[in-house]
Write an enzyme that holds these catalytic residues in place. Sequence first.
Site, PDB file in Angstrom:
ATOM      1  CG  ASP A  87      -8.309  -4.692   1.757  1.00  0.00           C
ATOM      2  OD1 ASP A  87      -9.266  -4.246   2.397  1.00  0.00           O
ATOM      3  OD2 ASP A  87      -8.221  -4.607   0.507  1.00  0.00           O
TER       4      ASP A  87
ATOM      5  CE1 TYR B 261      -3.433  -2.725   0.842  1.00  0.00           C
ATOM      6  CE2 TYR B 261      -4.606  -0.666   1.216  1.00  0.00           C
ATOM      7  CZ  TYR B 261      -4.617  -2.028   0.987  1.00  0.00           C
ATOM      8  OH  TYR B 261      -5.813  -2.687   0.918  1.00  0.00           O
TER       9      TYR B 261
ATOM     10  CG  ASP C 141     -14.055  -6.871   2.210  1.00  0.00           C
ATOM     11  OD1 ASP C 141     -13.659  -6.167   3.164  1.00  0.00           O
ATOM     12  OD2 ASP C 141     -14.669  -6.401   1.222  1.00  0.00           O
TER      13      ASP C 141
ATOM     14  CE  LYS D 101       1.688 -17.532  -2.969  1.00  0.00           C
ATOM     15  NZ  LYS D 101       0.787 -18.703  -3.106  1.00  0.00           N
TER      16      LYS D 101
ATOM     17  CG  ASP E  93      -2.197 -20.180  -1.564  1.00  0.00           C
ATOM     18  OD1 ASP E  93      -1.630 -20.203  -0.443  1.00  0.00           O
ATOM     19  OD2 ASP E  93      -1.695 -20.714  -2.572  1.00  0.00           O
TER      20      ASP E  93
HETATM   21  C1  IPM Z   1     -10.466  -1.055   3.965  1.00  0.00           C
HETATM   22  C2  IPM Z   1     -10.561  -0.465   2.568  1.00  0.00           C
HETATM   23  C3  IPM Z   1      -9.333   0.398   2.295  1.00  0.00           C
HETATM   24  C4  IPM Z   1      -8.105  -0.506   2.338  1.00  0.00           C
HETATM   25  C5  IPM Z   1      -9.355   1.165   0.962  1.00  0.00           C
HETATM   26  C6  IPM Z   1     -10.622   1.963   0.786  1.00  0.00           C
HETATM   27  C7  IPM Z   1      -8.157   2.055   0.830  1.00  0.00           C
HETATM   28  O1  IPM Z   1     -10.736  -1.457   1.623  1.00  0.00           O
HETATM   29  O2  IPM Z   1     -10.381  -0.277   4.929  1.00  0.00           O
HETATM   30  O3  IPM Z   1     -10.518  -2.276   4.100  1.00  0.00           O
HETATM   31  O4  IPM Z   1      -7.778  -1.169   1.347  1.00  0.00           O
HETATM   32  O5  IPM Z   1      -7.465  -0.545   3.386  1.00  0.00           O
HETATM   33 MN    MN Z   2     -11.092  -3.409   2.489  1.00  0.00          MN
END
Ligand code: IPM
Ligand code: MN
Length: 348
Positions: A237, A138, A241, A180, A213
Site C-alpha cells: 500500500d 489489515y 503511492d 522486514k 525501508d
Molecule cells: C488502497 C487504499 C486502501 C488500502 C484503503 C482505502 C483501505 O489505500 O487501495 O491502496 O489501504 O488498501
Molecule cells: Mn493505498
Amino acid sequence: MATRIVTLPGDGIGPEILAPAVALLERFVPDVKVEEHVFGGASIDAHGTALTDSTLAACQSADAVLLAAVGGPKWDTTDPDQPRPEQGLLGLRKGLGLYANLRPVRPLPALYDASPLRREIIEGTDLLVVRELTGGIYFGEKSRSATSATDVCTYSVHEIERIARVGFGAARSKVASVDKANVLETSRLWRETVKRVHAEEFPHIELEHVLVDNAAMQLVSAPRRFDVILTENLFGDILSDEAAMLTGSIGMLPSASIGDTDAPGPHPGLFEPVHGSAPDIAGQGIANPLAMFLSVALLLRHGLTLESEALALESAVDKALDQGLRTRDLGGTASTAEATEAVLAALG
Ligand code: IPM
Ligand code: MN
Ligand code: NAD
C-alpha cells in the site's frame, strides 16, 4: 450472453471519474450490461453499512467489478463501533478472494518532466508492484481498550506461496521480495517461503530480498533497477503511492485485483485506481480520470481477456498526453471533461 460489469462509484471524486470510464467501457464492449451499486460512504448513508450483502452478491456473480474510490471526512471516525467506507473495500476484496493486487508503474516519456523527480532518475522505469491483498495486518484481529490497541499481523505459508507465484509469474527477469525480516516474524516466514517457491518453481527468475525501508529509498533513487516488487499488504500500500510519483501523479496509477482464476465458478476481478476519493478536490470537475481509464484497460486485459482493446485504450491515453493533455495534478489546467474528450479524440 451480455458482459455484466458491476460499477461502484463510491464517494468524493469517485462518481466524477467513473461516469466517463463507463462511457469508454461501453465503447470497447458494445454488449456490456452495467449495473451500478452504492458503495462506501454512500452505502453507509443509504443502508448503514459500506457493503451490503446484495452488492457483494452482485459483484460475486459479475464478469468484473469496476470501482472508483471510497471515503471522506463525513465518515471519518476513530470510534471502532462506527462503520467506515474503507470496510466496504476490504470486505469486497476478501469476499471476492482477491489476494493479488497488481499495480503497474510505467512512467510515460510525455510525463517525465511532470514528476518532482528528475527525468534521468525516472527514464526507463517499468515496474510492477505485486501486493498481497487479503492478509497481513489489515485482516488480523484488532482490539481496543481505554489505554491500548492492537492489530495482529498474520501470514500463513499458503498465503505467501500463492502471492509469490503471482509475482514470479509476472516477472520478466527479476523479483525483489520486500519484507522486514530483520524485525518481523511474519517477514521471516515470508522470506523463507518466497525462497523455497523460487528454488522449486521459478529458478530461472532472479530473486533478491530487500528490506522495506531500503526499498522505499531505492524506489526514488534507482527505480529502474526494479522489475517486480513482491510484498505484503501494508508495505505494498505504502510503496505503491510512493511509486505513483514516478509517473507524475497518484492520478495516473491503475490497479487490478485478482483471485484464484483456476478455481471453479466465476472469479470476477476488481479494477480500481490506486488513489482515493480526493475529498479536497471533489465536486469541482478537475480530478484526473486517467488512473480510472487505465483501470478500465486492466479490466479489459485481465477481466475480459480483451488484450487488443486494452492496448488501444492505453495507447489513446499515451497519445492524449503526448499531445499535451495535463490535468491540474500534472501541472496543467485540463478539467476531467477535457481529459475525457482528449482520450476519446485520440481513440479516433
Ligand atoms: C488502497 C487504499 C486502501 C488500502 C484503503 C482505502 C483501505 O489505500 O487501495 O491502496 O489501504 O488498501
Ligand atoms: Mn493505498
Ligand atoms: P487520496 O488519494 O484520495 O488523495 C491524496 C492527494 O492526491 C489529494 O491531494 C488528492 O486531491 C490527490 N489526488 C488523488 N487522486 C487524484 C486524481 N485522480 N486527480 C487529481 N488529484 C488526485 O488520499 P487521501 O486524501 O489520503 O484519502 C482520502 C480518502 O480516500 C480517505 O477516506 C481514504 O481512506 C480513501 N482512500 C480510498 C481508496 C480507495 O477507494 N481505493 C484509496 C486510497 C484512499
